[in-house]
Motif scaffolding. Structure first.
Motif, PDB file in Angstrom:
ATOM      1  N   HIS A 133       0.862  -1.193   0.000  1.00 10.48           N
ATOM      2  CA  HIS A 133       0.000   0.000   0.000  1.00 10.48           C
ATOM      3  C   HIS A 133       0.894   1.238   0.000  1.00 10.48           C
ATOM      4  N   ILE A 134       0.649   2.151  -0.913  1.00  9.61           N
ATOM      5  CA  ILE A 134       1.492   3.353  -0.982  1.00  9.61           C
ATOM      6  C   ILE A 134       0.644   4.608  -1.141  1.00  9.61           C
ATOM      7  N   PHE A 135       1.198   5.716  -0.699  1.00  9.50           N
ATOM      8  CA  PHE A 135       0.654   7.049  -0.951  1.00  9.50           C
ATOM      9  C   PHE A 135       1.827   7.937  -1.313  1.00  9.50           C
ATOM     10  N   VAL A 136       1.695   8.682  -2.409  1.00 10.30           N
ATOM     11  CA  VAL A 136       2.767   9.557  -2.880  1.00 10.30           C
ATOM     12  C   VAL A 136       2.318  11.012  -2.747  1.00 10.30           C
ATOM     13  N   PHE A 137       3.121  11.804  -2.069  1.00  9.84           N
ATOM     14  CA  PHE A 137       2.853  13.235  -2.001  1.00  9.84           C
ATOM     15  C   PHE A 137       3.349  13.872  -3.305  1.00  9.84           C
ATOM     16  N   GLU A 138       2.493  13.859  -4.303  1.00  8.38           N
ATOM     17  CA  GLU A 138       2.853  14.377  -5.627  1.00  8.38           C
ATOM     18  C   GLU A 138       3.326  15.828  -5.508  1.00  8.38           C
ATOM     19  N   PRO A 139       4.562  16.126  -5.926  1.00  7.65           N
ATOM     20  CA  PRO A 139       5.147  17.452  -5.680  1.00  7.65           C
ATOM     21  C   PRO A 139       4.325  18.610  -6.218  1.00  7.65           C
ATOM     22  N   ARG A 140       3.714  18.450  -7.368  1.00  8.54           N
ATOM     23  CA  ARG A 140       3.009  19.585  -7.975  1.00  8.54           C
ATOM     24  C   ARG A 140       1.885  20.101  -7.073  1.00  8.54           C
ATOM     25  N   TRP A 141       1.327  19.213  -6.235  1.00 10.20           N
ATOM     26  CA  TRP A 141       0.200  19.606  -5.386  1.00 10.20           C
ATOM     27  C   TRP A 141       0.629  20.058  -3.999  1.00 10.20           C
ATOM     28  N   TYR A 142       1.874  19.822  -3.624  1.00  6.23           N
ATOM     29  CA  TYR A 142       2.327  20.225  -2.295  1.00  6.23           C
ATOM     30  C   TYR A 142       3.426  21.280  -2.327  1.00  6.23           C
ATOM     31  N   ARG A 143       4.132  21.382  -3.423  1.00  9.38           N
ATOM     32  CA  ARG A 143       5.153  22.417  -3.571  1.00  9.38           C
ATOM     33  C   ARG A 143       4.796  23.390  -4.694  1.00  9.38           C
ATOM     34  N   GLY A 144       3.734  23.074  -5.450  1.00 14.56           N
ATOM     35  CA  GLY A 144       3.375  23.911  -6.584  1.00 14.56           C
ATOM     36  C   GLY A 144       2.552  25.129  -6.180  1.00 14.56           C
ATOM     37  N   ARG A 145       2.436  26.072  -7.097  1.00 17.64           N
ATOM     38  CA  ARG A 145       1.682  27.303  -6.893  1.00 17.64           C
ATOM     39  C   ARG A 145       0.632  27.455  -7.987  1.00 17.64           C
ATOM     40  N   THR A 146      -0.459  28.147  -7.665  1.00 17.50           N
ATOM     41  CA  THR A 146      -1.497  28.380  -8.665  1.00 17.50           C
ATOM     42  C   THR A 146      -0.962  29.322  -9.741  1.00 17.50           C
ATOM     43  N   SER A 147      -1.521  29.208 -10.938  1.00 21.18           N
ATOM     44  CA  SER A 147      -0.916  29.859 -12.102  1.00 21.18           C
ATOM     45  C   SER A 147      -1.096  31.370 -12.134  1.00 21.18           C
ATOM     46  N   LYS A 175      -3.174  -2.491  12.048  1.00 17.86           N
ATOM     47  CA  LYS A 175      -3.927  -3.403  12.912  1.00 17.86           C
ATOM     48  C   LYS A 175      -4.176  -4.743  12.221  1.00 17.86           C
ATOM     49  N   ALA A 176      -4.185  -4.737  10.903  1.00 18.59           N
ATOM     50  CA  ALA A 176      -4.402  -5.963  10.136  1.00 18.59           C
ATOM     51  C   ALA A 176      -3.091  -6.548   9.625  1.00 18.59           C
ATOM     52  N   GLY A 177      -1.963  -6.037  10.123  1.00 17.86           N
ATOM     53  CA  GLY A 177      -0.669  -6.588   9.734  1.00 17.86           C
ATOM     54  C   GLY A 177      -0.102  -6.015   8.455  1.00 17.86           C
ATOM     55  N   HIS A 178      -0.626  -4.905   7.997  1.00 20.54           N
ATOM     56  CA  HIS A 178      -0.124  -4.273   6.772  1.00 20.54           C
ATOM     57  C   HIS A 178       0.468  -2.903   7.101  1.00 20.54           C
ATOM     58  N   HIS A 179       0.897  -2.215   6.084  1.00 23.57           N
ATOM     59  CA  HIS A 179       1.608  -0.953   6.278  1.00 23.57           C
ATOM     60  C   HIS A 179       1.279  -0.026   5.123  1.00 23.57           C
ATOM     61  N   LEU A 180       1.269   1.265   5.399  1.00 19.91           N
ATOM     62  CA  LEU A 180       1.114   2.274   4.354  1.00 19.91           C
ATOM     63  C   LEU A 180       2.457   2.962   4.156  1.00 19.91           C
ATOM     64  N   SER A 181       3.065   2.743   2.994  1.00 24.00           N
ATOM     65  CA  SER A 181       4.329   3.413   2.664  1.00 24.00           C
ATOM     66  C   SER A 181       4.024   4.785   2.084  1.00 24.00           C
ATOM     67  N   VAL A 182       4.655   5.810   2.644  1.00 27.22           N
ATOM     68  CA  VAL A 182       4.474   7.165   2.139  1.00 27.22           C
ATOM     69  C   VAL A 182       5.777   7.628   1.506  1.00 27.22           C
ATOM     70  N   VAL A 183       5.661   8.355   0.409  1.00 30.02           N
ATOM     71  CA  VAL A 183       6.844   8.814  -0.325  1.00 30.02           C
ATOM     72  C   VAL A 183       6.822  10.333  -0.387  1.00 30.02           C
ATOM     73  N   SER A 290      -4.313 -11.453   3.867  1.00 34.10           N
ATOM     74  CA  SER A 290      -3.324 -11.303   2.802  1.00 34.10           C
ATOM     75  C   SER A 290      -1.940 -11.051   3.388  1.00 34.10           C
ATOM     76  N   GLU A 291      -0.937 -11.494   2.668  1.00 30.70           N
ATOM     77  CA  GLU A 291       0.446 -11.253   3.085  1.00 30.70           C
ATOM     78  C   GLU A 291       0.826  -9.819   2.772  1.00 30.70           C
ATOM     79  N   ALA A 292       1.568  -9.212   3.661  1.00 31.75           N
ATOM     80  CA  ALA A 292       1.994  -7.835   3.462  1.00 31.75           C
ATOM     81  C   ALA A 292       3.315  -7.791   2.711  1.00 31.75           C
ATOM     82  N   ALA A 293       3.379  -6.993   1.676  1.00 32.46           N
ATOM     83  CA  ALA A 293       4.643  -6.735   0.983  1.00 32.46           C
ATOM     84  C   ALA A 293       5.362  -5.601   1.706  1.00 32.46           C
ATOM     85  N   ARG A 294       6.663  -5.637   1.701  1.00 29.36           N
ATOM     86  CA  ARG A 294       7.455  -4.610   2.386  1.00 29.36           C
ATOM     87  C   ARG A 294       8.383  -3.931   1.392  1.00 29.36           C
TER      88      ARG A 294
END
Length: 668
Positions: A133-147, A175-183, A290-294
Motif C-alpha cells: 500500500h502506498i501514498f505519494v505526495f505528488e510534488p506539484r500539489w504540495y510544492r506547486g503554486r497556482t498559475s 492493525k491488520a498486519g499491513h503498512h502504508l508506505s508514504v513517499v 493477505s500477506e503484506a509486501a514490504r
C-alpha cells in the motif's frame, strides 16, 4: 599465448610463447592489451551491479535516514535493514525478473483514504499475492503554486487534515498486519514524483497489478496516464481502476457521461432516480488474510510535518473558537461524526437543512446543526457516499423519515452530477470562458487591491465578509457562501473568477478539483452575462435577501465579524447586516407595519451613542462598502428578516415536538 577473459576474472596462458626476443615483446604487448580489456570489463560489471541494486543512498532509501524534525541526515545509521541481494553473473533478463518479489500495489490517493467500501483495496486483497500500500505526495500539489495568483496549491490546513487522514489509514492497515508506505522528500521534489516512484517500484518488484481509484479531471488523468506508461515500460501488470468516490456507479448510469453531459442537475437527478440504482456499500476489507509486501527502503519513513511537506514556515493551525465543528482527518473521525449527527443527536431527522436549501424562509443553512459538515471527509474519501446512503435508509427505517433525510441524498446526487459532468467538460472548467465560453460585456479585471478585499473579508458587505473570514480561519464555507461570494467577485468586482477558484483551491478543507472548478463555471460564471458594468452598484441582491433570510438575528455575522456585535445588540440586527444604513437618511427605507417609524428613530439614536462613545466607528472598525449598496424595489429586508425569524421559530418548535415523540418511542 592464449588469453581467457570473463566478467569475473582474467587468466593468461603464456606457455605457447617462445623464448625469442620477438616472441617476448609480443607476449608483453599482449599482456598489456589484455589487462586494459579486463579493466574495462570489470568496470562494466560494477556499473551493471550498481544499476541492479544501488546503494541505500539513492533518492528513495535516503528518506529513512532523514531526521523528521530537522530534515537533515542523522548521525546514526538508518534502522531500515539493507536488502542482501546475491550478485550472480546475469545470463538472461528472465533470471533478473525472477529475482524480484511478485506483489500487488494499492495506490491510495487523496480522494480514497479509507478501508470500507473500497473496491480497489478489496480487489487487491483477493488471492495470495503480497500487497503493498502506498501514498505519494505528488510534488506539484504540495510544492506547486497556482498559475495566476501564486497561492500554494495545498494550504496548511488541508495539508494537516490530509496528514491526519493518512495517519488514521496507516493505523487501520497496521492493525491488520499491513503498512502504508508514504513517499516524500524534505528537499528536492523531483525524485518523488508519482511516475518516478512507480518506475522505482518496477525496478525493485515484479508488479502483478496496480489498483487505484478512477479520476475525472484533466491533470489527474494525465498523471494516471504517466503511471500507466511507467508500468508498461517496466514490464509490470496493468493499472486497474475502480469508481470509489461517487454515489452512483459509473456503469449504472443511464447514459455515458464521457459522451454527453446532462442538460441540468434536475435532468440528471430525474434520470438517475428513475433509471439507476445505488449499490450497497462494501464492508471494510479484511486485509489480515493477505500477506503484506514490504518496501524496505520506504518502510520506516514517517509522515512529514506540515512544515516539511509544504517546505514552509510554521503555519497557524489553531482551531477557531467561533467554529461550530473542528474537523479531524481520517476514517475513524468521519464515521464517528456520522454516528453522532445521525443516531446520537437525531440532527439528521430534525435539524438538517442541506447546503443547497436556500429559498425556504423557515430553514437557515447558517444555524448550528443545519448541515452535516461531512464534506471534508467525503472529499478525501474517508467516508463512502454509498455508506452514507445506507445509513440514511437505516435511519428512515428505524427513526424518522422526512424531507431532511431525502435532502441529504439530493446533496450526494448533486455531487455525482458535478463529478460525472466533469468527465464530459474536460479542461474547459479551468478556462476563463468555462463550459460555454462565456464572454462578458467587459474585460476581466485582475485588480489585486479589490481582490484582497474579497479574499480577506473586507468588502463592507457583512454576509460576504463573514463567509470569507470563516473560510480563512477554518478552511470551510458552506455552499451558499461559496456561491454568493463567487457571484459578488464576478458581478460586483468584475474580477477574473479563476483567481477566486485558485483561492478556494488553496484553502478549502474539502477541496476536490471537480467540485471546486465545475461549481465555479456552472453556478458562478454565468452571472457575468447578466451585468453590463461591474462596480456601479450592488448587483448580487442575494447578499441582501439571503442575509436577512438565513441570519435574521445577525448571529452568524457576529460570530465572524465581532466588531459588528455592538451594532447588532444596541442598534439592531438589520443594521449589522446592512451597516451602510447608519449613514443613510432615516436609516434607509422604513417599513409600513405599525411601530416601524418609532423603532427606526430609537435605533438611530442608539447608533449615534455608539459613534460618540467610540464603541463602534463605521468606516474605521468596519469598512465602507466596496461597491455602492442598493435597496431592492418592493422588498423590505427588515420585514424579510422578521418573517424568516417567525417561520424558523415555528420550524424549531415542530422539530422539538418530533424529537419528543421519537424519544418516547425509543423508551417504549
Amino acid at each position: 599465448m592464449t588469453c581467457h577473459l570473463s566478467m569475473g576474472a582474467l587468466r593468461l596462458d603464456v606457455a605457447a610463447c617462445g623464448n625469442s626476443g620477438n616472441s617476448t615483446k609480443l607476449c608483453t604487448v599482449s599482456r598489456r592489451c589484455a589487462c586494459m580489456i579486463a579493466v574495462g570489463l570489470l568496470l562494466r560489471q560494477a556499473v551493471w551491479l550498481f544499476l541492479q541494486d544501488p546503494p541505500t543512498g539513492s533518492c528513495f532509501a535516503m528518506r529513512s535516514k532523514l531526521s523528521r524534525s530537522s530534515g537533515k541526515p542523522t548521525a546514526k545509521t538508518s534502522a531500515t535493514p539493507h536488502r542482501q541481494i546475491s550478485r550472480p553473473e546475469p545470463s538472461t533478463s528472465a533470471e533478473v525478473k525472477q529475482s524480484r518479489q511478485k506483489i500487488r500495489v494499492v495506490w491510495f490517493k487523496s480522494t480514497d483514504l479509507r478501508t470500507h467500501d473500497h473496491a480497489a483495496l478489496e480487489a487487491a486483497h483477493q488471492g495470495s499475492v503480497p500487497v503493498l500500500h502506498i501514498f505519494v505526495f505528488e510534488p506539484r500539489w504540495y510544492r506547486g503554486r497556482t498559475s495566476i495568483c501564486g497561492f500554494p496549491r495545498t494550504g496548511s490546513r488541508r495539508a494537516n487534515f490530509q496528514l491526519e487522514c493518512l495517519a488514521d489509514l496507516r493505523g487501520r492497515l497496521e492493525k491488520a498486519g499491513h503498512h502504508l508506505s508514504v513517499v516524500w522528500s524534505p528537499s528536492d521534489p523531483g525524485p518523488w514524483s508519482t511516475a518516478r516512484v512507480f518506475r522505482e517500484l518496477c525496478r525493485q518488484f515484479e508488479i502483478e497489478s496496480v489498483y487505484a481509484s478512477q479520476e475525472v479531471c484533466d491533470e489527474e488523468l494525465r498523471l494516471m496516464a504517466a503511471v500507466r506508461q511507467e508500468l508498461v515500460s517496466g514490464g509490470a501488470g496493468p493499472l486497474q481502476l475502480f469508481w470509489t468516490f461517487e454515489l452512483h456507479h459509473h456503469d449504472d448510469l443511464p447514459f455515458n457521461p464521457s459522451m454527453r453531459m446532462a442538460s441540468s442537475y434536475s435532468a440528471f437527478k430525474r434520470d438517475v432516480e428513475e433509471q439507476s440504482i445505488v449499490r450497497p456499500p462494501r464492508a471494510a476489507v479484511d486485509t489480515s488474510a493477505s500477506e503484506a509486501a514490504r518496501w524496505l527502503e520506504q518502510y520506516e519513513v514517517q509522515l512529514p510535518s506540515v512544515e516539511e511537506l509544504l517546505a514552509t514556515s510554521a503555519p497557524d493551525l489553531e482551531h477557531s473558537e467561533a467554529a461550530e465543528l473542528h474537523w479531524r482527518g481520517g476514517e475513524t473521525a468521519a464515521l464517528a461524526r456520522l454516528e453522532e449527527y445521525f443516531f446520537e443527536s437525531d440532527a439528521l431527522g430534525f435539524e438538517y437543512v442541506g447546503a443547497t436549501m436556500t429559498t425556504n424562509p423557515s430553514k437557515s443553512v447558517l444555524r448550528d446543526g443545519a448541515l452535516s459538515k461531512l464534506s471534508p471527509w467525503l472529499a478525501h474519501g474517508c467516508i463512502s457516499p454509498r455508506y452514507i446512503h445506507a445509513q440514511v435508509q437505516l435511519y428512515e427505517a428505524t427513526r424518522h423519515k422526512s424531507k431532511s433525510t431525502y435532502w441529504i441524498l439530493h446533496e450526494l446526487r448533486w455531487r455525482d452530477f458535478v463529478r460525472f459532468s466533469t468527465l464530459y467538460a474536460g479542461s474547459s472548467i479551468f478556462k476563463v470562458g468555462g463550459l460555454k465560453n462565456i464572454q462578458p460585456a467587459w474585460q476581466w479585471s485582475r485588480d489585486l487591491d479589490k481582490f484582497d478585499l474579497w479574499q480577506h473579508g473586507q468588502t463592507g458587505y457583512p454576509i460576504i465578509d463573514s463567509f470569507m473570514r470563516e473560510l480563512t480561519r477554518t478552511g470551510y464555507c458552506n455552499h451558499m457562501g461559496r456561491e454568493t461570494a463567487g457571484w459578488f467577485l464576478i458581478r460586483d468586482l468584475g474580477i477574473d473568477w479563476r483567481m477566486g477558484a485558485e483561492w478556494f483551491e488553496s484553502v478549502l478543507l474539502d477541496y476536490e478539483p471537480a467540485a471546486n472548478w465545475f461549481n465555479w463555471v456552472y453556478r458562478c460564471l454565468p452571472a457575468a452575462a447578466s451585468v453590463q458594468e461591474p462596480g456601479k452598484h450592488l448587483n448580487t441582491l442575494e447578499v441582501l435577501l439571503w442575509a436577512a433570510q438565513h441570519d435574521p438575528d445577525a448571529k452568524f455575522v457576529q460570530r465572524w465579524l465581532p466588531e459588528l456585535g455592538p451594532v447588532a445588540t444596541k442598534v439592531g440586527a438589520n443594521f449589522a447586516l446592512e451597516p451602510w444604513r447608519l449613514r443613510q437618511k432615516n436609516g434607509g427605507s422604513v417599513g409600513s407595519e405599525p411601530g416601524a417609524v418609532e423603532r427606526r428613530a430609537w435605533a438611530l439614536a442608539a447608533a449615534s451613542e455608539l459613534e460618540e462613545s467610540g464603541e463602534f466607528r463605521y468606516g474605521v472598525d468596519y469598512p465602507l462598502p466596496a461597491v455602492p449598496p442598493v435597496e431592492i424595489r418592493g422588498v423590505d429586508t427588515e420585514n424579510v428578516a422578521r418573517e424568516a425569524k417567525e417561520a424558523q421559530a415555528k420550524q424549531l418548535s415542530h422539530a422539538n415536538t418530533g424529537r419528543l415523540r421519537l424519544s418516547k418511542r425509543k423508551q417504549s
